[in-house]
Write a protein that holds these residues in place. Structure first.
Motif, PDB file in Angstrom:
ATOM      1  N   ASN A  12       6.113 -48.036  24.368  1.00  0.00           N
ATOM      2  CA  ASN A  12       6.212 -49.381  23.665  1.00  0.00           C
ATOM      3  C   ASN A  12       5.377 -49.053  22.211  1.00  0.00           C
ATOM      4  O   ASN A  12       4.837 -50.053  21.489  1.00  0.00           O
ATOM      5  CB  ASN A  12       5.701 -50.578  24.463  1.00  0.00           C
ATOM      6  CG  ASN A  12       6.284 -51.024  25.515  1.00  0.00           C
ATOM      7  OD1 ASN A  12       7.587 -50.643  25.512  1.00  0.00           O
ATOM      8  ND2 ASN A  12       5.914 -51.322  26.520  1.00  0.00           N
ATOM      9  N   VAL A  13       5.571 -47.938  21.650  1.00  0.00           N
ATOM     10  CA  VAL A  13       4.746 -47.781  20.410  1.00  0.00           C
ATOM     11  C   VAL A  13       6.037 -47.612  19.465  1.00  0.00           C
ATOM     12  O   VAL A  13       6.782 -46.634  19.394  1.00  0.00           O
ATOM     13  CB  VAL A  13       3.975 -46.645  20.380  1.00  0.00           C
ATOM     14  CG1 VAL A  13       3.425 -46.235  18.951  1.00  0.00           C
ATOM     15  CG2 VAL A  13       2.939 -46.835  21.413  1.00  0.00           C
ATOM     16  N   GLY A  14       5.894 -48.290  18.456  1.00  0.00           N
ATOM     17  CA  GLY A  14       6.875 -48.108  17.039  1.00  0.00           C
ATOM     18  C   GLY A  14       8.270 -48.248  17.614  1.00  0.00           C
ATOM     19  O   GLY A  14       9.260 -47.233  17.024  1.00  0.00           O
ATOM     20  N   VAL A  36      -1.124 -53.964  41.868  1.00  0.00           N
ATOM     21  CA  VAL A  36      -0.842 -53.501  40.711  1.00  0.00           C
ATOM     22  C   VAL A  36      -0.770 -54.720  39.347  1.00  0.00           C
ATOM     23  O   VAL A  36      -0.357 -55.909  39.592  1.00  0.00           O
ATOM     24  CB  VAL A  36       0.697 -53.050  40.488  1.00  0.00           C
ATOM     25  CG1 VAL A  36       1.265 -52.449  39.116  1.00  0.00           C
ATOM     26  CG2 VAL A  36       0.875 -52.225  41.722  1.00  0.00           C
ATOM     27  N   LYS A  37      -1.532 -54.078  38.289  1.00  0.00           N
ATOM     28  CA  LYS A  37      -1.710 -55.135  37.345  1.00  0.00           C
ATOM     29  C   LYS A  37      -1.520 -54.497  35.709  1.00  0.00           C
ATOM     30  O   LYS A  37      -1.878 -53.246  35.860  1.00  0.00           O
ATOM     31  CB  LYS A  37      -3.330 -55.582  37.111  1.00  0.00           C
ATOM     32  CG  LYS A  37      -3.545 -56.600  38.302  1.00  0.00           C
ATOM     33  CD  LYS A  37      -4.963 -56.957  38.094  1.00  0.00           C
ATOM     34  CE  LYS A  37      -5.636 -57.831  39.318  1.00  0.00           C
ATOM     35  NZ  LYS A  37      -4.948 -57.637  40.804  1.00  0.00           N
ATOM     36  N   THR A  38      -0.810 -54.904  34.982  1.00  0.00           N
ATOM     37  CA  THR A  38      -0.676 -54.477  33.660  1.00  0.00           C
ATOM     38  C   THR A  38      -1.591 -55.057  32.640  1.00  0.00           C
ATOM     39  O   THR A  38      -2.079 -56.339  32.816  1.00  0.00           O
ATOM     40  CB  THR A  38       0.837 -54.376  33.048  1.00  0.00           C
ATOM     41  OG1 THR A  38       1.353 -55.595  33.403  1.00  0.00           O
ATOM     42  CG2 THR A  38       1.733 -53.535  34.351  1.00  0.00           C
ATOM     43  N   TYR A  39      -1.863 -54.529  31.652  1.00  0.00           N
ATOM     44  CA  TYR A  39      -2.572 -55.042  30.464  1.00  0.00           C
ATOM     45  C   TYR A  39      -1.912 -54.685  29.195  1.00  0.00           C
ATOM     46  O   TYR A  39      -1.782 -53.356  29.008  1.00  0.00           O
ATOM     47  CB  TYR A  39      -3.976 -54.618  30.356  1.00  0.00           C
ATOM     48  CG  TYR A  39      -4.694 -55.280  29.515  1.00  0.00           C
ATOM     49  CD1 TYR A  39      -5.091 -56.506  29.235  1.00  0.00           C
ATOM     50  CD2 TYR A  39      -5.356 -54.424  28.474  1.00  0.00           C
ATOM     51  CE1 TYR A  39      -5.816 -57.189  28.321  1.00  0.00           C
ATOM     52  CE2 TYR A  39      -6.058 -54.960  27.270  1.00  0.00           C
ATOM     53  CZ  TYR A  39      -6.294 -56.272  27.292  1.00  0.00           C
ATOM     54  OH  TYR A  39      -6.900 -56.886  26.382  1.00  0.00           O
ATOM     55  N   ILE A  40      -1.614 -55.583  28.404  1.00  0.00           N
ATOM     56  CA  ILE A  40      -0.813 -55.519  26.997  1.00  0.00           C
ATOM     57  C   ILE A  40       0.356 -54.802  27.224  1.00  0.00           C
ATOM     58  O   ILE A  40       0.646 -53.879  28.118  1.00  0.00           O
ATOM     59  CB  ILE A  40      -1.925 -55.368  25.932  1.00  0.00           C
ATOM     60  CG1 ILE A  40      -2.613 -54.098  26.037  1.00  0.00           C
ATOM     61  CG2 ILE A  40      -2.686 -56.650  25.705  1.00  0.00           C
ATOM     62  CD1 ILE A  40      -3.377 -53.631  24.733  1.00  0.00           C
ATOM     63  N   GLN A  41       1.179 -54.582  26.312  1.00  0.00           N
ATOM     64  CA  GLN A  41       2.499 -54.053  26.198  1.00  0.00           C
ATOM     65  C   GLN A  41       2.291 -52.450  26.062  1.00  0.00           C
ATOM     66  O   GLN A  41       3.329 -51.923  25.452  1.00  0.00           O
ATOM     67  CB  GLN A  41       3.536 -54.470  25.378  1.00  0.00           C
ATOM     68  CG  GLN A  41       3.864 -56.034  25.669  1.00  0.00           C
ATOM     69  CD  GLN A  41       4.641 -55.989  27.148  1.00  0.00           C
ATOM     70  OE1 GLN A  41       5.824 -55.188  27.161  1.00  0.00           O
ATOM     71  NE2 GLN A  41       4.545 -56.979  27.920  1.00  0.00           N
ATOM     72  N   SER A  42       1.251 -51.692  25.981  1.00  0.00           N
ATOM     73  CA  SER A  42       1.213 -50.409  25.630  1.00  0.00           C
ATOM     74  C   SER A  42       0.947 -49.306  26.622  1.00  0.00           C
ATOM     75  O   SER A  42       0.412 -48.469  26.477  1.00  0.00           O
ATOM     76  CB  SER A  42       0.133 -50.301  24.423  1.00  0.00           C
ATOM     77  OG  SER A  42      -1.344 -50.571  24.962  1.00  0.00           O
ATOM     78  N   GLY A  43       1.458 -49.894  27.930  1.00  0.00           N
ATOM     79  CA  GLY A  43       1.342 -48.706  29.103  1.00  0.00           C
ATOM     80  C   GLY A  43       0.099 -48.611  29.733  1.00  0.00           C
ATOM     81  O   GLY A  43      -0.290 -47.499  29.628  1.00  0.00           O
ATOM     82  N   ASN A  44      -0.514 -49.659  30.098  1.00  0.00           N
ATOM     83  CA  ASN A  44      -1.806 -49.650  30.761  1.00  0.00           C
ATOM     84  C   ASN A  44      -1.568 -50.493  32.040  1.00  0.00           C
ATOM     85  O   ASN A  44      -0.979 -51.594  32.108  1.00  0.00           O
ATOM     86  CB  ASN A  44      -2.947 -50.336  30.135  1.00  0.00           C
ATOM     87  CG  ASN A  44      -3.063 -49.943  28.627  1.00  0.00           C
ATOM     88  OD1 ASN A  44      -3.499 -48.963  28.470  1.00  0.00           O
ATOM     89  ND2 ASN A  44      -2.922 -50.994  27.589  1.00  0.00           N
ATOM     90  N   VAL A  45      -1.841 -49.756  33.008  1.00  0.00           N
ATOM     91  CA  VAL A  45      -1.780 -50.088  34.470  1.00  0.00           C
ATOM     92  C   VAL A  45      -2.746 -49.893  35.227  1.00  0.00           C
ATOM     93  O   VAL A  45      -3.221 -48.827  35.348  1.00  0.00           O
ATOM     94  CB  VAL A  45      -0.221 -49.656  35.230  1.00  0.00           C
ATOM     95  CG1 VAL A  45      -0.238 -48.232  35.126  1.00  0.00           C
ATOM     96  CG2 VAL A  45      -0.037 -50.317  36.418  1.00  0.00           C
TER      97      VAL A  45
END
Length: 174
Positions: A12-14, A36-45
């Motif tokens: 999800n970068v550029g 399972v939890k994600t954080y922001i749209q940049s691939g953190n889980v």
């Protein structure tokens, strides 16, 4: 059961590596990871697994490779490791959003900073499997050249702190 934090490279970068976080969550669930939890749209889980760190990393990278057509690169850390990364952050006067932590798949070589070209006064420091980089003018227009960063993925210190807090909350539920 251990809490792991997975940081995905080039997601999800550029406009490249588009992966909705709901899909990432579903993939983790299919692999048997729990909470399972994600954080922001940049691939953190964040998730729990009884498996070893390297096994978790490999399974997730392989599953994402099948989904995306190419393995993105996954760096996994434990909650304790993330706490230490936050606690040991150098450059105390740096704005947290101007201090990036590059998570690497393995320990950088001792000479990793020797080839650094830092035209805007950037500073870097080696850590266990990370390289901290302070961008005094921000990273967006920086002309920093540091080949050792290539296999890694970065998060600013604010994001790393938030992930560490989320992992600590999960650990507290044990």
């Amino acid at each position: 059961m251990p809490v792991y934090i997975a940081l995905l490279r080039a997601v999800n970068v550029g406009g490249t590596g588009a992966l909705p976080m709901a899909e990432l969550k579903a993939i983790c669930g299919q692999l048997g990871f729990t909470d399972v939890k994600t954080y922001i749209q940049s691939g953190n889980v964040l998730f729990r697994s009884n498996e070893k760190e390297k096994a978790v990393e490999e399974k997730l990278d392989e599953a994402l490779g099948k989904k995306m057509g190419k393995r993105p690169g996954v760096m996994v850390r434990t909650s304790k490791e993330l706490d230490a990364i936050v606690a040991n952050a150098p450059f105390p006067d740096a704005k947290p959003n101007f201090l990036l932590v590059y998570f690497l798949p393995e320990k950088p070589p001792a000479d990793a900073l020797d080839k650094m070209v830092a035209p805007d006064g950037e500073e870097a420091k080696l850590a266990t499997r990370e390289i901290y980089v302070h961008y005094p003018n921000g990273s967006g227009r920086s002309k920093l050249k540091l080949p050792a960063l290539k296999p890694g993925t970065s998060r600013n210190l604010n994001t790393v702190r938030k992930l560490a807090d989320m992992a600590a909350e999960m650990e507290d539920k044990d």
